[in-house]
Design a protein around this motif. Structure first.
Motif, PDB file in Angstrom:
ATOM      1  N   SER A   1      -5.939  77.367  -6.695  1.00 53.35           N
ATOM      2  CA  SER A   1      -4.991  77.467  -5.584  1.00 53.35           C
ATOM      3  C   SER A   1      -3.850  76.466  -5.718  1.00 53.35           C
ATOM      4  N   ARG A   2      -4.079  75.359  -6.416  1.00 56.54           N
ATOM      5  CA  ARG A   2      -3.083  74.296  -6.341  1.00 56.54           C
ATOM      6  C   ARG A   2      -2.296  74.076  -7.604  1.00 56.54           C
ATOM      7  N   ASN A   3      -2.693  74.647  -8.691  1.00 57.66           N
ATOM      8  CA  ASN A   3      -1.989  74.327  -9.921  1.00 57.66           C
ATOM      9  C   ASN A   3      -1.636  75.584 -10.684  1.00 57.66           C
TER      10      ASN A   3
ATOM     11  N   ALA B   1      -3.709  56.512   1.444  1.00 59.70           N
ATOM     12  CA  ALA B   1      -5.037  57.008   1.115  1.00 59.70           C
ATOM     13  C   ALA B   1      -5.095  57.391  -0.359  1.00 59.70           C
ATOM     14  N   SER B   2      -6.198  57.059  -1.001  1.00 59.93           N
ATOM     15  CA  SER B   2      -6.355  57.463  -2.398  1.00 59.93           C
ATOM     16  C   SER B   2      -6.751  58.930  -2.434  1.00 59.93           C
ATOM     17  N   GLY B   3      -6.788  59.504  -3.635  1.00 60.54           N
ATOM     18  CA  GLY B   3      -7.129  60.912  -3.770  1.00 60.54           C
ATOM     19  C   GLY B   3      -8.477  61.240  -3.157  1.00 60.54           C
ATOM     20  N   VAL B   4      -9.474  60.410  -3.458  1.00 55.94           N
ATOM     21  CA  VAL B   4     -10.820  60.666  -2.955  1.00 55.94           C
ATOM     22  C   VAL B   4     -10.845  60.518  -1.437  1.00 55.94           C
ATOM     23  N   GLU B   5     -10.200  59.467  -0.959  1.00 50.61           N
ATOM     24  CA  GLU B   5     -10.178  59.257   0.495  1.00 50.61           C
ATOM     25  C   GLU B   5      -9.490  60.404   1.202  1.00 50.61           C
ATOM     26  N   THR B   6      -8.386  60.862   0.615  1.00 48.65           N
ATOM     27  CA  THR B   6      -7.670  61.981   1.215  1.00 48.65           C
ATOM     28  C   THR B   6      -8.585  63.189   1.328  1.00 48.65           C
ATOM     29  N   PHE B   7      -9.321  63.456   0.252  1.00 49.35           N
ATOM     30  CA  PHE B   7     -10.193  64.616   0.275  1.00 49.35           C
ATOM     31  C   PHE B   7     -11.273  64.447   1.342  1.00 49.35           C
ATOM     32  N   ARG B   8     -11.846  63.252   1.397  1.00 53.86           N
ATOM     33  CA  ARG B   8     -12.967  63.029   2.298  1.00 53.86           C
ATOM     34  C   ARG B   8     -12.522  63.002   3.763  1.00 53.86           C
ATOM     35  N   ARG B   9     -11.362  62.407   4.032  1.00 52.65           N
ATOM     36  CA  ARG B   9     -10.972  62.180   5.416  1.00 52.65           C
ATOM     37  C   ARG B   9     -10.038  63.248   5.962  1.00 52.65           C
ATOM     38  N   VAL B  10      -9.306  63.923   5.089  1.00 47.26           N
ATOM     39  CA  VAL B  10      -8.325  64.903   5.588  1.00 47.26           C
ATOM     40  C   VAL B  10      -8.654  66.320   5.130  1.00 47.26           C
ATOM     41  N   THR B  11      -8.686  66.519   3.814  1.00 49.60           N
ATOM     42  CA  THR B  11      -8.836  67.881   3.307  1.00 49.60           C
ATOM     43  C   THR B  11     -10.166  68.501   3.732  1.00 49.60           C
ATOM     44  N   PHE B  12     -11.259  67.811   3.402  1.00 50.56           N
ATOM     45  CA  PHE B  12     -12.545  68.446   3.631  1.00 50.56           C
ATOM     46  C   PHE B  12     -12.837  68.724   5.107  1.00 50.56           C
ATOM     47  N   PRO B  13     -12.575  67.760   6.021  1.00 51.60           N
ATOM     48  CA  PRO B  13     -12.817  68.079   7.428  1.00 51.60           C
ATOM     49  C   PRO B  13     -12.063  69.331   7.874  1.00 51.60           C
ATOM     50  N   LEU B  14     -10.888  69.547   7.315  1.00 51.63           N
ATOM     51  CA  LEU B  14     -10.102  70.703   7.747  1.00 51.63           C
ATOM     52  C   LEU B  14     -10.629  72.010   7.191  1.00 51.63           C
TER      53      LEU B  14
ATOM     54  N   TYR C   1      -3.842  76.193   4.153  1.00 46.25           N
ATOM     55  CA  TYR C   1      -3.889  74.740   4.308  1.00 46.25           C
ATOM     56  C   TYR C   1      -2.554  74.148   3.894  1.00 46.25           C
ATOM     57  N   ASP C   2      -1.985  73.363   4.777  1.00 40.93           N
ATOM     58  CA  ASP C   2      -0.674  72.769   4.514  1.00 40.93           C
ATOM     59  C   ASP C   2      -0.843  71.530   3.640  1.00 40.93           C
ATOM     60  N   ARG C   3      -0.376  71.623   2.427  1.00 41.87           N
ATOM     61  CA  ARG C   3      -0.585  70.505   1.495  1.00 41.87           C
ATOM     62  C   ARG C   3       0.181  69.262   1.919  1.00 41.87           C
ATOM     63  N   ASN C   4       1.167  69.422   2.790  1.00 42.52           N
ATOM     64  CA  ASN C   4       1.894  68.244   3.259  1.00 42.52           C
ATOM     65  C   ASN C   4       0.973  67.268   3.980  1.00 42.52           C
ATOM     66  N   LEU C   5      -0.146  67.803   4.507  1.00 40.28           N
ATOM     67  CA  LEU C   5      -1.106  66.902   5.145  1.00 40.28           C
ATOM     68  C   LEU C   5      -1.640  65.909   4.123  1.00 40.28           C
ATOM     69  N   ASP C   6      -1.950  66.411   2.908  1.00 47.95           N
ATOM     70  CA  ASP C   6      -2.413  65.516   1.852  1.00 47.95           C
ATOM     71  C   ASP C   6      -1.324  64.520   1.479  1.00 47.95           C
ATOM     72  N   HIS C   7      -0.105  65.044   1.354  1.00 54.44           N
ATOM     73  CA  HIS C   7       0.994  64.154   0.995  1.00 54.44           C
ATOM     74  C   HIS C   7       1.180  63.098   2.076  1.00 54.44           C
ATOM     75  N   ALA C   8       1.057  63.532   3.327  1.00 53.36           N
ATOM     76  CA  ALA C   8       1.202  62.584   4.425  1.00 53.36           C
ATOM     77  C   ALA C   8       0.155  61.488   4.316  1.00 53.36           C
ATOM     78  N   ALA C   9      -1.107  61.921   4.033  1.00 51.81           N
ATOM     79  CA  ALA C   9      -2.173  60.930   3.903  1.00 51.81           C
ATOM     80  C   ALA C   9      -1.862  59.965   2.762  1.00 51.81           C
ATOM     81  N   ALA C  10      -1.327  60.508   1.671  1.00 52.02           N
ATOM     82  CA  ALA C  10      -1.001  59.661   0.525  1.00 52.02           C
ATOM     83  C   ALA C  10       0.074  58.636   0.909  1.00 52.02           C
ATOM     84  N   THR C  11       1.067  59.055   1.685  1.00 57.56           N
ATOM     85  CA  THR C  11       2.113  58.106   2.080  1.00 57.56           C
ATOM     86  C   THR C  11       1.542  57.015   2.970  1.00 57.56           C
ATOM     87  N   MET C  12       0.393  57.312   3.614  1.00 62.15           N
ATOM     88  CA  MET C  12      -0.213  56.282   4.464  1.00 62.15           C
ATOM     89  C   MET C  12      -1.160  55.408   3.663  1.00 62.15           C
TER      90      MET C  12
END
Ligand SMILES: Nc1ncnc2c1ncn2[C@@H]1O[C@H](COP(=O)(O)OP(=O)(O)OP(=O)(O)O)[C@@H](O)[C@H]1O
Ligand SMILES: [Mg+2]
Lengths: 365, 604
Positions: B429-431, B510-523, B497-508
């Motif tokens: 889906s992403r690449n 969050a590392s890749g793993v953290e982003t997945f655990r805290r943002v992507t996966f819950p959604l 799924y809006d990937r900007n959410l991941d980008h937003a988390a990254a700007t705050m």
């Protein structure tokens, strides 16, 4: 000029969606060939009114006459209208020319006349070369123009447009505004137009109809709406305004004596509708206020301090402290009449530009 | 540090390789699994058809296929059944999908569940319900005789009618969901726009709405057609000998005659049939239509067939528009207002849809009362009330073992499939990467290829590997057929799924793993859970793979049911079917509700 006959009459039109009232006893008349623009905040019922005129929804009450005939229960297909939808609503399975051909086919125009009319319509919107394309092969602006051509091609007697230029950039919008205006002048149909954009409404319309919460707040020429609003809502919705809480203290020679709370007393020619009760809001447009030498011969004069000067090209905006209140003033930028921040200043306006408005919006209605 | 922009080639290469290797591991398990247990066995199966009894190349099996008239006849029967099933399913599904597409809110949610329940209910249970309903002493015949419409029971099953009813019932939900996907994409303003241009009801439908739904009709028809070609449960249980379908021949060759090579040859015949169908489909509609979306096929300049079909289609829809408008004109009196006209057509739609949804949802319920009968065989109306048949099921170690095995297999299958399919789905889906569309093709292929090929091929392969007849083999087979469903459903979620959410988390920070655990996966969690449940249901219900791969040594619940049903239709089977129906319905409701909750959270 002879009196134009009435094209469209709406009386008591009411439309409810569940508990919400989208249209609340709306009365409206359009003369033949008029360009009327509906303006109003989001959710005020503009689209709903347009759809009722088109026959696309079922009103809960009221009647609609077209050319003097009761059209309330005539289906959309029998109303001889052309409509531009906000999202274009071009048929994706038909080519551009098939799209434009559709209203002609429905009116049983012969194939020869049809192809002539299509060519002319495409020329009109300057898109002669795209006839064979499908709509998703066009840019947004081009799709918009095709939608316009499709609405105009069969020469309907009423054209309804729902924010037709909403999604376009400023330049394209200006261009298409002129194009629509020109088409209207040339073909002379009655136009009911919806927009969010005040400037667009001012530029294009014969009259503007300001909607608020399913009711018509005020209807009139752009000039009337701008300089003579009948309610706080109308004054506030269009452009900028100085709205000062005030009290009517007396009446003298056709003028109301109004005390602008904390600022001073001014005179205003009494214009209906007159609010009941002494507590009002005093309204002036920033453009109608003069300063310094120009203010000297005005009926109302006040004194204050300039707190901020903003030069934005041709217009200079002043913010002036008068007593406790802040007045906005717009002037044409000029080299001679420079004002500096902190300077003491005289401002003034005639007794026919200020208006008193009811404080609550309910009373004015 | 060197300024890399002076070496555009070098940067391109540098960026390309790390990307490749990262995607490599994400997609590798799925690719390996599908190649080993899908591509290899299917190719092997088709390949051995070109060998003779001694293992030498020969076309003797094909000569037999051509020379013995039986096989041509069965192929014709199969095509005939598939054609009528397709026609009935699509025609029935159209109004239901339309109603779903125009309704909103909770009405829509309940209607969707009404369609989804039969979609996910086991074919076996549904087929069995028809036997209860339509048999000589079934509910329908009893009722007809009680009213006095007939004196003798009508023959409604074990013939073509039975097959038609069963297959249409089985496949109409699939057609409905396919049509719905397209109808939902159609801007409702388009028909309104047509009416402002003077188009009446018939014209609006036939010249605007119907052509726009054509891609949906075409892909629904194709899906139903190819699925029916691979059917065997329904014709075996509801048809007579003259309704034998081609897959039944394959099963016969393998289970009774043990002639693998000839079975392979019949398989090749089926594949050729498929290819011919795909070829014509592509010529007329274009295979790209399969992707859905409310865009009509554009007349490709190179395809004269398509242009011709488009022309014929246009003429027909115009004529239909004219006739419909004329009919409406005759039927409606001038006094009739616009409102009452609209209300009339609404009522018509509701009536038709109620009938169709009733046809879809109600028959299955008939297994419930008969399972409580106190008599020794199926009767209608059942003499209530007894739990003897349930007791019999729960006392029988055979049934309990089968159920336990099915449960374990489904659980392991769903877990394994999720674990290896999720990373692959993210990559898809992403690449963009080399071979992405080939991988996607490989991934969805097991959905299109009839399960019988996979089943027979796997049995063949597993026999050589020595894992035929083991639970492990069944799990492998099920994983192969479940993976496409997991990937397709999760892809749909990731698309929303809006990937900007991941980008937003990254700007705050969050590392890749953290982003997945805290943002992507819950959604996406609820979507993934639903997908897991669907995987579980598919495996739990699966018959074809189990029928072959278990090789008579072990058994799963569906296999046991199928074999029991072939022997005799007993109230005990009704008890099992009832248990399954209730259990599955609960599972489906739960997963549908979780999925929906996730949908709203993603703002869809
Ligand atoms: N189909 C509908 N169902 C329920 N309520 C609706 C529907 N259409 C409109 N409404 C409600 O009716 C009111 C008027 O809506 P309408 O679309 O006419 O507003 P509008 O003035 O066109 O707004 P906008 O400028 O945002 O387009 C709103 O409060 C809206 O929520
Ligand atoms: Mg609107």
């Amino acid at each position: 000029m002879t009196e134009r006959k009435t094209k469209l009459t709406i009386r008591g039109l009411t439309k409810r969606y569940g508990a919400a009232t989208a249209l609340d006893h709306v009365d409206l008349d359009l003369t033949d060939g008029e360009f009327l623009t509906m303006l109003g905040p989001s959710g005020s019922g503009k689209t709903t009114l347009l759809w009722s005129v088109a026959g696309l929804n079922h009103p809960d009450g009221g009647k609609i006459w077209i050319d003097g005939r009761d059209a309330t229960s005539v289906p959309a297909s029998g109303r001889d209208i052309g409509m531009v939808f906000q999202n274009y609503a071009l048929f994706p399975h038909l080519s551009v020319s098939e799209n434009i051909s559709f209203p002609l086919e429905m009116r049983k125009v012969s194939p020869r006349d049809r192809s002539l009319a299509i060519t002319r319509a495409l020329e009109m919107v300057k898109l002669e070369h795209v006839g064979d394309r499908f709509c998703d092969q066009l840019s947004g602006g081009q799709q918009q123009r095709i939608a316009l051509a499709r609405a105009f091609v069969a020469n309907p007697s009423i054209i309804l447009m729902d924010e037709p230029l909403g999604a376009l950039d400023k330049k394209l919008r200006d261009h298409l505004q002129l194009e629509i205006k020109r088409l209207h002048e040339r073909l002379g149909m009655t136009v009911l137009y919806v927009t969010h954009d005040q400037e667009e409404a001012m530029v294009m319309s014969d009259r503007i109809c300001l909607m608020n919460q399913g009711r018509i707040e005020q209807i009139g020429t752009p000039d009337e709406l701008y300089f003579q609003p009948k309610s706080l809502f109308a004054a506030d919705f269009l452009g900028e305004a100085n709205l000062i809480p005030s009290r009517i203290t007396g009446e003298e020679a056709g003028c109301l004596i109004v005390e602008l709370l904390g600022m001073g007393t001014v005179r205003t020619r009494s214009t209906p509708p007159r609010p009941n009760g002494p507590n009002v809001v005093h309204f002036t447009r920033p453009e109608s206020i003069a300063i310094q030498a120009d203010a000297e011969n005005k009926a109302n004069r006040l004194y204050g301090h300039v707190s901020e000067v903003v030069v934005s090209g041709a217009i200079t905006k002043l913010f002036v402290h008068v007593g406790d209140a802040l007045m906005k003033i717009s002037l044409l930028t000029s080299v001679s009449q420079r004002v500096r921040e902190g300077e003491r200043i005289t401002i003034g306006w005639d007794d026919d530009v200020g208006r008193v408005l009811s404080r609550s919006q309910k009373e004015a209605a | 540090m060197a300024r890399v922009d002076f070496f555009p080639n070098a940067t391109a290469r540098r960026r390309f390789w790390p990307k490749w290797s990262r995607l490599y591991w994400q997609t590798v398990p799925v690719t390996l699994l599908l190649v080993a247990f899908f591509v290899v066995p299917v190719v092997m199966l088709l390949g051995i058809s070109f060998l003779d009894g001694r293992g030498l190349p020969s076309i003797e099996h094909y000569r037999r296929l051509v020379e013995v008239p039986l096989y041509g006849k069965v192929l014709l029967t199969t095509l005939n059944v598939a054609f009528w099933t397709t026609l009935l399913s699509v025609v029935g599904a159209y109004p239901v999908a339309y109603l779903l597409a125009i309704s909103r809110g909770s009405t829509r949610n309940w209607l969707i569940i009404l369609v989804l329940l039969p979609f996910w209910t086991s074919f076996l249970v549904r087929t069995f319900a028809w036997i209860v309903l339509l048999g000589r002493k079934g509910a329908v015949n009893q009722m007809l005789m009680a009213i006095g419409i007939t004196d003798a029971p009508l023959q409604m099953i074990y013939n073509f009618t039975g097959v038609m009813i069963g297959m249409t019932h089985a496949l109409m939900p699939l057609a409905t969901l396919t049509l719905l996907a397209v109808m939902e994409g159609i801007d409702p303003n388009l028909t309104k726009a047509a009416s402002t241009m003077g188009a009446k009801g018939g014209t609006r439908f036939w010249r605007i709405y119907f052509p726009l739904t054509m891609p949906g009709v075409a892909s629904a028809a194709l899906l139903v057609f190819i699925t029916s070609l691979g059917f065997f449960i329904t014709p075996a249980l509801l048809g007579g000998p003259q309704d034998t379908m081609i897959v039944q021949l394959i099963i016969f060759q393998i289970r009774e005659v043990l002639n693998w090579q000839f079975a392979g040859a019949i398989g090749v015949l089926l594949v050729i049939t498929f290819m011919v169908i795909f070829f014509f489909y592509d010529r007329v509609f274009g295979l790209s239509v399969m992707g859905g979306g409310a865009r009509a096929p554009k007349p490709a300049p190179r395809s004269s067939i398509r242009r011709c079909c488009a022309h014929v289609g246009k003429t027909i829809t115009r004529a239909l528009a004219y006739v419909t408008d004329a009919l409406i004109g005759i039927c409606s009196t001038p006094r009739m207002t616009r409102k009452s006209g609209a209300a009339g057509s609404r009522a018509g739609l509701y009536l038709v849809c109620t009938l169709i949804l009733g046809f879809l949802a109600l028959p299955t319920l008939f297994v419930l009362p008969v399972s409580f009968t106190s008599e020794a065989f199926l009767t209608w109306p059942p003499t209530l009330f007894s739990l003897q048949w349930y007791r019999l099921v729960f006392d029988s170690p055979v049934w309990l073992h089968a159920a336990a095995r099915s449960f374990a297999v489904a659980l392991v299958t769903a877990t394994v499939a999720m674990l290896i399919a999720l990373p692959c789905t993210f990559a898809l889906s992403r690449n963009n990467f080399a071979g992405k569309s080939a991988l996607f093709g490989l991934v969805v292929a097991p959905m299109i290829v009839p399960n019988i090929f996979i089943a027979v091929g796997l049995f063949f392969l597993f026999s050589r590997l020595g894992i035929a007849g083991t639970t492990f083999g069944v799990i492998l087979g099920h994983t192969v057929i479940v993976i496409p469903y997991v990937i397709v459903t999760v892809l749909a979620i990731l698309k929303g799924y809006d990937r900007n959410l991941d980008h937003a988390a990254a700007t705050m920070g969050a590392s890749g793993v953290e982003t997945f655990r805290r943002v992507t996966f819950p959604l996406i969690r609820s979507g993934v859970t639903a997908s897991f449940m669907f995987a579980f249901i598919i495996s739990f219900d699966e018959l074809t793979i189990a029928l072959f791969v278990t090789g008579g040594r072990i058994t799963t619940l569906p296999k046991l049911m199928y074999e029991d049903a072939l022997l005799s239709v007993s109230p005990r089977l009704a008890a099992v079917a009832s248990l399954l129906l209730v259990l599955m319905s609960i599972l489906i409701l739960i997963s549908e509700l979780t999925r929906r909750k996730g949908g709203t959270r993603l703002g869809k």
